[in-house]
Design an enzyme around this catalytic site. Structure first.
Site, PDB file in Angstrom:
ATOM      1  N   CYS A  28     -73.672 -33.961  37.515  1.00  0.00           N
ATOM      2  CA  CYS A  28     -74.047 -34.288  38.884  1.00  0.00           C
ATOM      3  C   CYS A  28     -72.917 -34.681  39.912  1.00  0.00           C
ATOM      4  O   CYS A  28     -72.776 -35.009  40.996  1.00  0.00           O
ATOM      5  CB  CYS A  28     -74.959 -35.890  38.984  1.00  0.00           C
ATOM      6  SG  CYS A  28     -76.940 -35.401  37.773  1.00  0.00           S
ATOM      7  N   HIS A  53     -73.487 -42.723  45.484  1.00  0.00           N
ATOM      8  CA  HIS A  53     -74.332 -41.787  43.983  1.00  0.00           C
ATOM      9  C   HIS A  53     -75.869 -42.121  44.023  1.00  0.00           C
ATOM     10  O   HIS A  53     -76.873 -41.389  44.899  1.00  0.00           O
ATOM     11  CB  HIS A  53     -73.634 -41.818  43.020  1.00  0.00           C
ATOM     12  CG  HIS A  53     -74.283 -40.682  42.436  1.00  0.00           C
ATOM     13  ND1 HIS A  53     -74.530 -39.119  42.378  1.00  0.00           N
ATOM     14  CD2 HIS A  53     -75.015 -40.609  40.551  1.00  0.00           C
ATOM     15  CE1 HIS A  53     -74.870 -38.720  41.064  1.00  0.00           C
ATOM     16  NE2 HIS A  53     -75.499 -39.240  40.996  1.00  0.00           N
ATOM     17  N   GLU A  78     -72.403 -49.063  40.164  1.00  0.00           N
ATOM     18  CA  GLU A  78     -71.478 -48.124  41.100  1.00  0.00           C
ATOM     19  C   GLU A  78     -71.593 -49.209  41.633  1.00  0.00           C
ATOM     20  O   GLU A  78     -70.262 -49.492  42.384  1.00  0.00           O
ATOM     21  CB  GLU A  78     -73.044 -47.279  41.930  1.00  0.00           C
ATOM     22  CG  GLU A  78     -72.011 -46.549  42.835  1.00  0.00           C
ATOM     23  CD  GLU A  78     -73.107 -45.635  43.710  1.00  0.00           C
ATOM     24  OE1 GLU A  78     -71.813 -44.665  44.603  1.00  0.00           O
ATOM     25  OE2 GLU A  78     -73.610 -44.783  43.147  1.00  0.00           O
ATOM     26  N   LYS A 136     -80.036 -40.757  49.051  1.00  0.00           N
ATOM     27  CA  LYS A 136     -80.795 -39.462  47.801  1.00  0.00           C
ATOM     28  C   LYS A 136     -82.258 -40.689  47.679  1.00  0.00           C
ATOM     29  O   LYS A 136     -83.467 -40.017  47.790  1.00  0.00           O
ATOM     30  CB  LYS A 136     -80.963 -39.688  46.952  1.00  0.00           C
ATOM     31  CG  LYS A 136     -79.381 -39.154  45.802  1.00  0.00           C
ATOM     32  CD  LYS A 136     -79.056 -39.027  44.410  1.00  0.00           C
ATOM     33  CE  LYS A 136     -77.749 -38.721  44.424  1.00  0.00           C
ATOM     34  NZ  LYS A 136     -76.320 -38.913  44.529  1.00  0.00           N
ATOM     35  N   HIS A 157     -82.974 -36.659  44.205  1.00  0.00           N
ATOM     36  CA  HIS A 157     -81.139 -36.259  43.403  1.00  0.00           C
ATOM     37  C   HIS A 157     -81.176 -34.815  42.900  1.00  0.00           C
ATOM     38  O   HIS A 157     -82.074 -34.666  42.567  1.00  0.00           O
ATOM     39  CB  HIS A 157     -81.483 -37.106  42.517  1.00  0.00           C
ATOM     40  CG  HIS A 157     -79.630 -37.305  41.638  1.00  0.00           C
ATOM     41  ND1 HIS A 157     -78.896 -36.192  41.995  1.00  0.00           N
ATOM     42  CD2 HIS A 157     -79.473 -37.353  40.892  1.00  0.00           C
ATOM     43  CE1 HIS A 157     -77.626 -36.326  40.786  1.00  0.00           C
ATOM     44  NE2 HIS A 157     -77.821 -37.071  40.714  1.00  0.00           N
ATOM     45  N   PHE A 202     -73.483 -37.115  34.147  1.00  0.00           N
ATOM     46  CA  PHE A 202     -73.316 -37.127  32.729  1.00  0.00           C
ATOM     47  C   PHE A 202     -72.351 -36.239  32.308  1.00  0.00           C
ATOM     48  O   PHE A 202     -71.335 -35.347  32.661  1.00  0.00           O
ATOM     49  CB  PHE A 202     -74.659 -36.071  32.618  1.00  0.00           C
ATOM     50  CG  PHE A 202     -76.027 -36.824  32.553  1.00  0.00           C
ATOM     51  CD1 PHE A 202     -76.309 -37.743  32.950  1.00  0.00           C
ATOM     52  CD2 PHE A 202     -77.292 -35.829  31.838  1.00  0.00           C
ATOM     53  CE1 PHE A 202     -77.799 -38.771  33.040  1.00  0.00           C
ATOM     54  CE2 PHE A 202     -78.840 -36.626  32.044  1.00  0.00           C
ATOM     55  CZ  PHE A 202     -78.949 -38.075  32.383  1.00  0.00           C
TER      56      PHE A 202
END
Length: 412
Positions: free
Chosen positions: A163, A302, A313, A334, A339, A398
């Protein structure tokens, strides 16, 4: 001497718009692009909603024959890239193609094509799969198709960092121009993973939200968040060396001034709980720009709507900015798009550039229940007409990948 890098072209297709103008208008309106899934039969499936691209007509954009030989992620890439190229006003008859390059990402690549060809193989035998299966599926093919279409003959590559992929693509393209290897780079990323296997794979990890209410599905920083919503789409940016852009009279949207990339080196899916990896990426971007942290006014987070990401975050922002974190505006678009995985960073970089350009800070929509772990100013529900000089866009992937780019408002 470091060269300056500016953004001269933008293009996107995503769940809230099939071009830049429509997408940005819907960001300003706080439109939610999440809805019941139509591309799959979700009967008896746990996941019910996604951020699908809607009513996209490829006619006049991609030749029908070419389109049939592209996975959907490549088709979306081409739509965004062509718009970015056209808005930039570049004329390749006047450019040195060897000094123009492409860095275009995808986290997963042609998942839809893989699944379809596997079913063909089961039915007819695996020597009967499409001869275009491999070139339709591999993640770098979006970049390759874009280079073929534009005539960009410099470096052409594909960053794959889950991502964080397309934020890395933008950051790497920025450094590539800044350090003198090219004058123009088309960068960004795309994803189209609203497929049976991808939805199933993320669902069994308990990473996806399972509500059937689109307005309570992607709810970053909300205490009731319970997983991200799969989205699809693409974002493309034309980055250009400043003097080169000025010489041809290009419109400039924003300036790219900093980039940071780190790795948590911690876990295959979970971020470091204290957010130190993400904090290091943000601090690196600020240092790269040679500014102080208190000059940043906005962060496009994010903000995936998962418990671990949003809390981590938030902790990262506090580590990077100290007490000043509470004066920052930190929103997640988002909440509108879902996402987009490998395409998320590019679309969010575009929204960040437009936030600086128009003096408008996007909201985190559908926010209802505050969370003490996410206690920053998340710009709840209503966007703001506020001008800031510097803005960050964060992506976390990830594998522990962290990437952050820093943009500056353009003033001629």
């Amino acid at each position: 001497m470091r060269r300056r890098v500016v953004i001269t072209g933008l293009g996107t297709v995503n769940p809230i718009g099939n071009n830049l103008e429509c997408s940005w208008e819907n960001v300003k309106k706080g439109v939610c692009g999440i809805a019941p899934i139509t591309r799959l039969d979700m009967t008896n499936r746990a996941v019910k909603v996604a951020g699908e691209v809607k009513d996209l007509n490829l006619e006049g954009i991609i030749d029908k024959k070419e389109a049939r030989r592209m996975d959907r992620f490549s088709q979306l890439s081409m739509v965004a890239a062509i718009e970015a190229f056209e808005t930039s006003g570049l004329d390749m008859d006047k450019e040195d193609g060897s000094r123009c390059g492409v860095i275009f990402s995808s986290g997963i690549g042609g998942m839809e094509t893989t699944e379809a060809n596997y079913q063909t193989g089961l039915r007819r035998g695996f020597d009967k799969v499409s001869p275009f299966y491999i070139p339709m599926t591999i993640s770098n093919m979006a970049a390759g198709n874009i280079a073929i279409r534009t005539g960009f003959k410099g470096m052409c590559t594909c960053v794959v960092t889950a991502c964080a992929s397309s934020t890395n693509a933008v950051g790497d393209a920025f450094h590539y121009i800044r350090d003198g290897y090219a004058e123009v780079m088309l960068c960004g990323g795309a994803e189209s993973a609203i497929t049976d296997m991808a939805i199933g794979g993320f669902a069994v990890m308990q990473a996806l939200n399972t509500t059937d209410n689109p307005n309570r599905a992607s709810i970053p920083f909300d205490k009731e968040r319970s997983g991200f919503v799969m989205g699809e789409g693409a974002g493309a940016l034309i980055l250009e060396e400043y003097e080169h852009a000025v010489a041809r009279g290009a419109k400039i949207y924003a300036e790219v001034v900093g980039y940071g990339a780190t790795c948590d080196a911690y876990h295959i899916t979970a971020p470091l709980p204290d957010g130190s990896g993400g904090a290091a990426a943000m601090s690196m971007a600020v240092k790269d720009a040679d500014i102080t942290p208190d000059m940043v006014g906005y962060i496009n987070a994010h903000g995936t709507s998962t418990h671990l990401n949003d809390a981590g975050e938030t902790a990262a922002i506090k580590t990077a900015f100290g007490d000043y974190a509470y004066k920052l505006m930190v929103s997640s678009t988002k909440s509108m798009t879902g996402h987009l995985l490998g395409g998320a960073g590019a679309v969010e970089a575009i929204f960040t550039a437009m936030a600086l350009h128009d003096g408008f800070i996007p909201a985190t929509i559908n926010y209802q229940v505050p969370d003490e772990e996410c206690d920053l100013d998340v710009v709840p529900n209503e966007g703001r007409n506020v001008q800031v000089d510097y803005a960050l866009s964060n992506s976390l992937g990830f594998g522990g990948h962290n990437a952050s780019i820093l943009l500056k408002k353009w003033e001629a």
